[in-house]
Design a protein around this motif. Structure first.
Motif, PDB file in Angstrom:
ATOM      1  N   ALA A 175       0.757  -1.279  -0.170  1.00 28.58           N
ATOM      2  CA  ALA A 175      -0.010  -0.029  -0.245  1.00 28.58           C
ATOM      3  C   ALA A 175       1.058   1.101   0.110  1.00 28.58           C
ATOM      4  O   ALA A 175       0.614   2.112  -0.778  1.00 28.58           O
ATOM      5  CB  ALA A 175      -0.913   0.077   1.253  1.00 28.58           C
ATOM      6  N   LEU A 176       1.891   1.221   0.779  1.00 26.31           N
ATOM      7  CA  LEU A 176       2.952   2.448   1.038  1.00 26.31           C
ATOM      8  C   LEU A 176       3.438   2.726  -0.431  1.00 26.31           C
ATOM      9  O   LEU A 176       3.737   3.674  -0.826  1.00 26.31           O
ATOM     10  CB  LEU A 176       3.706   2.256   2.104  1.00 26.31           C
ATOM     11  N   ASP A 177       4.132   1.661  -1.159  1.00 27.81           N
ATOM     12  CA  ASP A 177       4.664   1.850  -2.213  1.00 27.81           C
ATOM     13  C   ASP A 177       3.742   2.210  -3.250  1.00 27.81           C
ATOM     14  O   ASP A 177       4.060   3.116  -4.248  1.00 27.81           O
ATOM     15  CB  ASP A 177       5.247   0.329  -2.789  1.00 27.81           C
ATOM     16  N   ALA A 178       2.294   1.793  -3.348  1.00 26.27           N
ATOM     17  CA  ALA A 178       1.488   2.261  -4.334  1.00 26.27           C
ATOM     18  C   ALA A 178       1.150   3.778  -4.083  1.00 26.27           C
ATOM     19  O   ALA A 178       1.174   4.559  -5.071  1.00 26.27           O
ATOM     20  CB  ALA A 178       0.160   1.265  -4.346  1.00 26.27           C
ATOM     21  N   LEU A 179       0.960   4.123  -2.720  1.00 23.80           N
ATOM     22  CA  LEU A 179       0.503   5.437  -2.516  1.00 23.80           C
ATOM     23  C   LEU A 179       1.779   6.371  -2.973  1.00 23.80           C
ATOM     24  O   LEU A 179       1.828   7.446  -3.465  1.00 23.80           O
ATOM     25  CB  LEU A 179       0.503   5.533  -1.025  1.00 23.80           C
ATOM     26  N   GLY A 180       3.038   5.882  -2.570  1.00 24.59           N
ATOM     27  CA  GLY A 180       4.377   6.700  -2.914  1.00 24.59           C
ATOM     28  C   GLY A 180       4.528   6.950  -4.352  1.00 24.59           C
ATOM     29  O   GLY A 180       4.655   8.211  -5.274  1.00 24.59           O
ATOM     30  N   LEU A 181       3.807   6.165  -5.283  1.00 20.71           N
ATOM     31  CA  LEU A 181       3.912   6.214  -6.709  1.00 20.71           C
ATOM     32  C   LEU A 181       2.809   6.932  -7.145  1.00 20.71           C
ATOM     33  O   LEU A 181       3.167   7.884  -8.161  1.00 20.71           O
ATOM     34  CB  LEU A 181       4.037   4.691  -7.546  1.00 20.71           C
ATOM     35  N   CYS A 182       1.772   7.019  -6.532  1.00 18.22           N
ATOM     36  CA  CYS A 182       0.688   7.960  -6.917  1.00 18.22           C
ATOM     37  C   CYS A 182       0.930   9.157  -6.761  1.00 18.22           C
ATOM     38  O   CYS A 182       0.513  10.081  -7.452  1.00 18.22           O
ATOM     39  CB  CYS A 182      -0.648   7.540  -6.300  1.00 18.22           C
ATOM     40  N   HIS A 183       1.647   9.756  -5.486  1.00 23.01           N
ATOM     41  CA  HIS A 183       2.188  10.939  -5.435  1.00 23.01           C
ATOM     42  C   HIS A 183       3.091  11.523  -6.399  1.00 23.01           C
ATOM     43  O   HIS A 183       3.179  12.557  -6.885  1.00 23.01           O
ATOM     44  CB  HIS A 183       2.894  11.209  -4.072  1.00 23.01           C
ATOM     45  N   ALA A 278      -5.664   8.372   1.647  1.00 19.70           N
ATOM     46  CA  ALA A 278      -4.780   7.442   1.758  1.00 19.70           C
ATOM     47  C   ALA A 278      -3.726   7.732   2.812  1.00 19.70           C
ATOM     48  O   ALA A 278      -3.272   6.884   3.505  1.00 19.70           O
ATOM     49  CB  ALA A 278      -4.363   7.350   0.475  1.00 19.70           C
ATOM     50  N   ASP A 279      -3.114   9.171   2.718  1.00 25.18           N
ATOM     51  CA  ASP A 279      -1.942   9.426   3.515  1.00 25.18           C
ATOM     52  C   ASP A 279      -2.579   9.252   4.922  1.00 25.18           C
ATOM     53  O   ASP A 279      -1.541   8.965   5.933  1.00 25.18           O
ATOM     54  CB  ASP A 279      -1.766  11.111   3.314  1.00 25.18           C
ATOM     55  N   ASN A 280      -3.734   9.333   5.351  1.00 22.40           N
ATOM     56  CA  ASN A 280      -4.234   9.029   6.709  1.00 22.40           C
ATOM     57  C   ASN A 280      -4.199   7.955   7.063  1.00 22.40           C
ATOM     58  O   ASN A 280      -3.991   7.217   8.040  1.00 22.40           O
ATOM     59  CB  ASN A 280      -5.630  10.054   7.040  1.00 22.40           C
ATOM     60  N   VAL A 281      -4.914   7.191   5.924  1.00 21.09           N
ATOM     61  CA  VAL A 281      -5.281   5.590   6.077  1.00 21.09           C
ATOM     62  C   VAL A 281      -4.059   4.987   6.502  1.00 21.09           C
ATOM     63  O   VAL A 281      -4.120   3.851   7.427  1.00 21.09           O
ATOM     64  CB  VAL A 281      -6.333   5.272   5.085  1.00 21.09           C
ATOM     65  N   PHE A 282      -2.773   5.229   5.629  1.00 18.09           N
ATOM     66  CA  PHE A 282      -1.750   4.401   5.627  1.00 18.09           C
ATOM     67  C   PHE A 282      -0.451   5.387   6.465  1.00 18.09           C
ATOM     68  O   PHE A 282       0.442   5.321   6.038  1.00 18.09           O
ATOM     69  CB  PHE A 282      -1.270   3.907   4.458  1.00 18.09           C
ATOM     70  N   ALA A 283      -1.072   5.985   7.424  1.00 18.67           N
ATOM     71  CA  ALA A 283      -0.043   6.913   8.080  1.00 18.67           C
ATOM     72  C   ALA A 283       1.246   6.302   8.841  1.00 18.67           C
ATOM     73  O   ALA A 283       2.438   6.430   9.002  1.00 18.67           O
ATOM     74  CB  ALA A 283      -0.974   8.023   9.056  1.00 18.67           C
TER      75      ALA A 283
END
Length: 302
Positions: A175-183, A278-283
């Protein structure tokens, strides 16, 4: 079915019990079709997603089983998807109509809705082998239930803790990898990966809600909202891809241009809202949250 695991019981047996219930639910939906074939297929495919999320906990201790059964239920879902995919495009247009910004855009969306509704109806009508595919899906579900019943694993607390901690950390890292790529880059595939990670996270929070009901319920609500937003975002990506692939399906270039503009505008808004949530969900870091979940399991199991 509640889709909950009881930490006071054997983790492996709870997975097997939950898996059997999910499979039985899917079979009942496909056999009985209480709200029609389309709804039955849609709801059964949701069950298959939950089964696949459940089996992620078995990856370390039963990798061959997890790989085979993940492929089984993925393929069953795909075999039933044709008419459902056509219906999803219509639902996406309906969603866009609810946020239309002008009369011209509303007219274009209404035109696109008519086109895609006819396409959906034709796909449903022409999907003549669907009853046979449903029959095959039911048999594959029965085979999956037999495979689950034959699964034998250690029932010890150490095994359970290892399975929970490793799986939780792995999924959170994804999840964190995907979030970083989305940003970093606004690629459709990155947001799709984030959505899939959010779905698994929401399902795992539901499974282990008994560890800390109030906290898990709150986190699950946020994760579910994230999945909902990203679901709309993904549907818009699918609609845009269809429009690019089959532009002649729409009545004129102006309709197509207004449709694509509506998609882009709404997709951008959804992505901004999704990333903030997502930043909050996966904080929490993956390792820290996995350790917390393991501690909660150890406490609840005793």
């Amino acid at each position: 079915m509640s889709f909950r695991i009881d930490p006071t019981r054997s983790f492996v047996e709870e997975i097997k019990h939950t898996g059997r219930e999910l499979i039985d639910d899917a079979i009942a939906l496909l056999q009985d079709q209480p709200d029609g074939t389309d709804r039955a297929v849609h709801d059964a495919r949701k069950k298959f997603k939950r089964i696949r999320a459940l089996y992620r906990f078995l990856e370390k201790e039963a990798p061959d089983f997890r790989k085979a059964e993940n492929a089984r239920f993925r393929d069953i879902a795909r075999s039933l998807s044709a008419a459902r995919d056509a219906a999803a495009l219509v639902e996406t247009i309906t969603y866009l109509q609810g946020v239309a910004r002008s009369d011209a855009e509303r007219d274009a969306l209404a035109s696109a809705h008519d086109v895609l509704s006819k396409r959906r109806d034709a796909a449903t009508h022409e999907d003549g082998d669907l009853p046979k595919r449903i029959e095959d899906a039911i048999q594959s579900c029965e085979d999956g239930k037999d495979a689950l019943s034959a699964l034998s694993l250690s029932h010890g607390e150490k095994t359970a803790l290892k399975m929970i901690r490793k799986t939780w950390e792995k999924q959170r890292r994804k999840a964190l990898d995907a979030l970083g790529l989305c940003h970093g880059q606004a690629h459709d595939e990155y947001f799709h990966d984030l959505r899939k990670s959010g779905q698994v996270y929401w399902m795992h929070l539901a499974l282990l809600q008994k560890l800390w009901p109030s906290a898990m319920r709150a986190k699950r609500a946020d994760a579910k909202q994230l999945v909902k937003l990203l679901g709309h975002e993904h549907d818009l990506s699918v609609l845009a891809a269809f429009a690019d692939r089959e532009p002649d399906s729409f009545a004129g270039s102006e309709t197509l241009a207004l449709l694509l503009d509506a998609i882009i505008d709404r997709q951008q808004a959804l992505r901004e809202e999704s990333l903030a949530l997502a930043d909050n969900v996966f904080a929490e870091t993956a390792a820290r949250e996995a350790e917390i979940i393991a501690l909660l399991w150890r406490h609840a199991a005793r």
